[in-house]
Write a protein that holds these residues in place. Structure first.
Motif, PDB file in Angstrom:
ATOM      1  N   HIS A   2      25.258  17.669 -14.345  1.00  0.00           N
ATOM      2  CA  HIS A   2      24.179  16.615 -14.584  1.00  0.00           C
ATOM      3  C   HIS A   2      25.141  15.528 -13.721  1.00  0.00           C
ATOM      4  O   HIS A   2      25.316  14.343 -14.027  1.00  0.00           O
ATOM      5  N   SER A   5      22.819  12.550 -11.620  1.00  0.00           N
ATOM      6  CA  SER A   5      22.655  11.559 -12.761  1.00  0.00           C
ATOM      7  C   SER A   5      23.508  10.536 -12.625  1.00  0.00           C
ATOM      8  O   SER A   5      23.871   9.529 -12.791  1.00  0.00           O
ATOM      9  N   LEU A   6      24.649  11.291 -13.250  1.00  0.00           N
ATOM     10  CA  LEU A   6      25.917  10.426 -13.744  1.00  0.00           C
ATOM     11  C   LEU A   6      26.298   8.890 -13.009  1.00  0.00           C
ATOM     12  O   LEU A   6      26.672   8.288 -12.830  1.00  0.00           O
ATOM     13  N   ASP A   9      24.700   6.335 -11.447  1.00  0.00           N
ATOM     14  CA  ASP A   9      24.237   5.462 -12.672  1.00  0.00           C
ATOM     15  C   ASP A   9      25.918   4.870 -12.295  1.00  0.00           C
ATOM     16  O   ASP A   9      26.040   3.449 -12.304  1.00  0.00           O
ATOM     17  N   ILE A  10      26.616   5.912 -12.245  1.00  0.00           N
ATOM     18  CA  ILE A  10      27.662   4.951 -12.037  1.00  0.00           C
ATOM     19  C   ILE A  10      27.675   4.135 -10.201  1.00  0.00           C
ATOM     20  O   ILE A  10      28.044   3.043 -10.918  1.00  0.00           O
ATOM     21  N   ARG A  12      25.148   2.655  -9.306  1.00  0.00           N
ATOM     22  CA  ARG A  12      23.931   1.365  -9.516  1.00  0.00           C
ATOM     23  C   ARG A  12      24.909   0.243 -10.617  1.00  0.00           C
ATOM     24  O   ARG A  12      24.633  -0.747  -9.675  1.00  0.00           O
ATOM     25  N   ILE A  13      26.013   0.975 -11.044  1.00  0.00           N
ATOM     26  CA  ILE A  13      26.705   0.235 -12.060  1.00  0.00           C
ATOM     27  C   ILE A  13      27.247  -0.874 -10.845  1.00  0.00           C
ATOM     28  O   ILE A  13      27.970  -1.958 -11.264  1.00  0.00           O
ATOM     29  N   GLU A  16      26.607  -3.221  -9.272  1.00  0.00           N
ATOM     30  CA  GLU A  16      25.768  -4.427  -9.563  1.00  0.00           C
ATOM     31  C   GLU A  16      27.023  -5.030 -10.047  1.00  0.00           C
ATOM     32  O   GLU A  16      26.994  -6.513  -9.545  1.00  0.00           O
ATOM     33  N   GLU A  17      27.939  -4.043 -10.200  1.00  0.00           N
ATOM     34  CA  GLU A  17      29.508  -5.730 -10.051  1.00  0.00           C
ATOM     35  C   GLU A  17      30.078  -5.819  -9.224  1.00  0.00           C
ATOM     36  O   GLU A  17      30.118  -7.271  -8.903  1.00  0.00           O
ATOM     37  N   ILE A 109      31.868   8.729 -20.999  1.00  0.00           N
ATOM     38  CA  ILE A 109      31.687   8.122 -19.558  1.00  0.00           C
ATOM     39  C   ILE A 109      32.049   7.137 -19.149  1.00  0.00           C
ATOM     40  O   ILE A 109      30.877   6.020 -19.672  1.00  0.00           O
ATOM     41  N   PHE A 110      32.914   6.576 -18.995  1.00  0.00           N
ATOM     42  CA  PHE A 110      33.511   5.203 -18.542  1.00  0.00           C
ATOM     43  C   PHE A 110      33.361   4.681 -16.966  1.00  0.00           C
ATOM     44  O   PHE A 110      34.226   5.740 -16.718  1.00  0.00           O
ATOM     45  N   LEU A 111      32.621   3.762 -16.814  1.00  0.00           N
ATOM     46  CA  LEU A 111      32.939   3.267 -15.524  1.00  0.00           C
ATOM     47  C   LEU A 111      34.419   1.870 -15.708  1.00  0.00           C
ATOM     48  O   LEU A 111      34.170   1.209 -16.257  1.00  0.00           O
ATOM     49  N   ASP A 112      35.600   2.611 -15.349  1.00  0.00           N
ATOM     50  CA  ASP A 112      36.760   1.969 -15.401  1.00  0.00           C
ATOM     51  C   ASP A 112      36.955   0.220 -15.374  1.00  0.00           C
ATOM     52  O   ASP A 112      37.243  -0.348 -15.519  1.00  0.00           O
TER      53      ASP A 112
END
Ligand SMILES: Nc1nc2c(ncn2[C@@H]2O[C@H](COP(=O)(O)OP(=O)(O)OP(=O)(O)O)[C@@H](O)[C@H]2O)c(=O)[nH]1
Ligand SMILES: [Mg+2]
Ligand SMILES: [Zn+2]
Lengths: 117, 220
Positions: A2, A5-6, A9-10, A12-13, A16-17, A109-112
């Motif tokens: 996985h 896919s994680l 997402d990471i 994409r975020i 965006e930031e 699970i966090f993008l920090d």
């Protein structure tokens, strides 16, 4: 598996930031994940390299931080840091019971943090 | 330039799952996400359940598989509606795939929606599909140490189905020890020992389902 896919997402975020803060190129991406999330760091790195290849972010660094478990006993309410996942199968050291527990940390699970130019 | 963030990596999936959960609630559909290793008996359990409760409940299945529509065909043979999702090698279902599958289902006409996730004990656990409960399956040929090795699933599931109990005489599977491991993680876990082959123990599972449907309807 996985991790792919994680990572999607990471990224994409992260982009965006990046756009929101007026940056053009990521130089560092820091991800924090819990002991419980069963993430394979090598798989994460491979996915990261694949996602940034041929983009402006090529060469950016990926920092992975594994967050230790913190358990809160449902019986007596005492919180404790768990050195390993095996700790979940031991009785609470404060009340001696198997009363179940909440995970106060070590699950998620966090993008920090990002660095960019 | 430094950009402090702290965002949940799964936020997009979690948001969509919350929307699905609202929709399932509005329609009063009990939604169960079946998770196990490949071959534990997810499809076999569904075949049994759909046949045995087919006149009592209106049920449908979303089948997630990396390849083939074998499981969807097995389910459809019971007369239930089956929607196949091929993940094209992917190791789990996510809430967007469920949303796409719902195009083929009339939620208002259902009592229970089963999601058969891709056979895998790790990845599907992290991706909320809007379900009311994750149901973990473990067959007795897999070893009784699985709760220790894969704690996240057994911690988050509402029910654990120990399948293939007809094979217990032939394998070294300590039911007590598997149940103890799972209950230590999750004291509220409901555990069912069943055999999809000879039907042993299925009545207890059906009783749990009836009660879960009743609670869901009461809450809709
Ligand atoms: N002896 C015995 N065999 C069983 C039982 N339940 C299932 N099986 C067999 O186990 C094999 C796998 O069963 P499936 O129902 O296809 O398993 P699954 O979890 O859906 O597998 P995937 O979808 O591929 O992950 C089949 O050959 C079944 O006939 C049982 O209770 N006893
Ligand atoms: Mg199957
Ligand atoms: Zn305690």
């Amino acid at each position: 598996m996985h991790e792919i896919s994680l990572m999607s997402d990471i990224m994409r975020i992260a982009t965006e930031e990046l756009v929101r803060h007026g940056g053009r190129r990521l130089t560092l991406v820091r991800v924090r994940y819990g002991v419980l999330n069963q993430i394979v760091p090598d798989a994460m790195r491979m996915a990261f390299d694949a996602f940034i290849a041929g983009t402006p972010h090529e060469g950016a660094a990926l920092e992975l931080k594994e967050e230790p478990l913190r358990l809160r006993c449902r019986g007596c309410g005492k919180e404790r840091e768990a050195a390993s996942r095996e700790e979940m199968f031991r009785p609470c050291p404060s009340c001696g019971k198997f009363a179940g527990f909440e995970c106060r940390a070590g699950d998620g699970i966090f993008l920090d943090h990002l660095e960019a130019e | 330039m430094e950009i402090p963030v702290v965002r949940n990596v799964l936020e997009a999936n979690d948001r969509m799952a919350a929307r699905l959960r609202d929709e399932f609630k509005r329609c009063g559909v009990l939604t169960l996400n079946l998770i196990s290793s490949p071959g534990s008996g997810k499809t076999s359990l569904l075949e049994r359940t759909l046949r045995d409760l087919g006149t009592e409940f209106r049920m449908a299945v979303i089948e997630g598989d990396p390849q083939t529509d074998n499981d969807a065909r097995r389910v459809a043979a019971t007369g239930a509606v089956a929607v196949q999702i091929n993940t094209d090698g992917g190791c789990h279902l996510d809430s967007n795939m469920i949303l796409a599958a719902l195009e083929n289902l009339e939620l208002e006409q259902l009592d229970i929606l089963f999601i058969e996730n891709v056979g895998n004990l790790v990845c599907p656990v992290e991706f909320d599909c809007g379900e009311d409960a994750k149901i973990a399956l473990l067959s007795v040929t897999e070893g009784d140490d699985k709760p220790e090795k894969y704690p996240q699933l057994f911690r988050l599931a509402k029910a654990l189905i120990l399948n293939k109990t007809d094979l217990l005489p032939y394998v070294d599977f300590d039911v007590e020890s598997a149940a103890r491991g799972a209950c230590t993680l999750n004291p509220d876990l409901a555990i069912f020992q069943i055999s999809c082959r000879d039907g042993h123990g299925l009545e207890n599972w059906y009783a749990w389902l009836r009660e879960a449907v009743r609670l869901k309807k009461a809450d809709a």
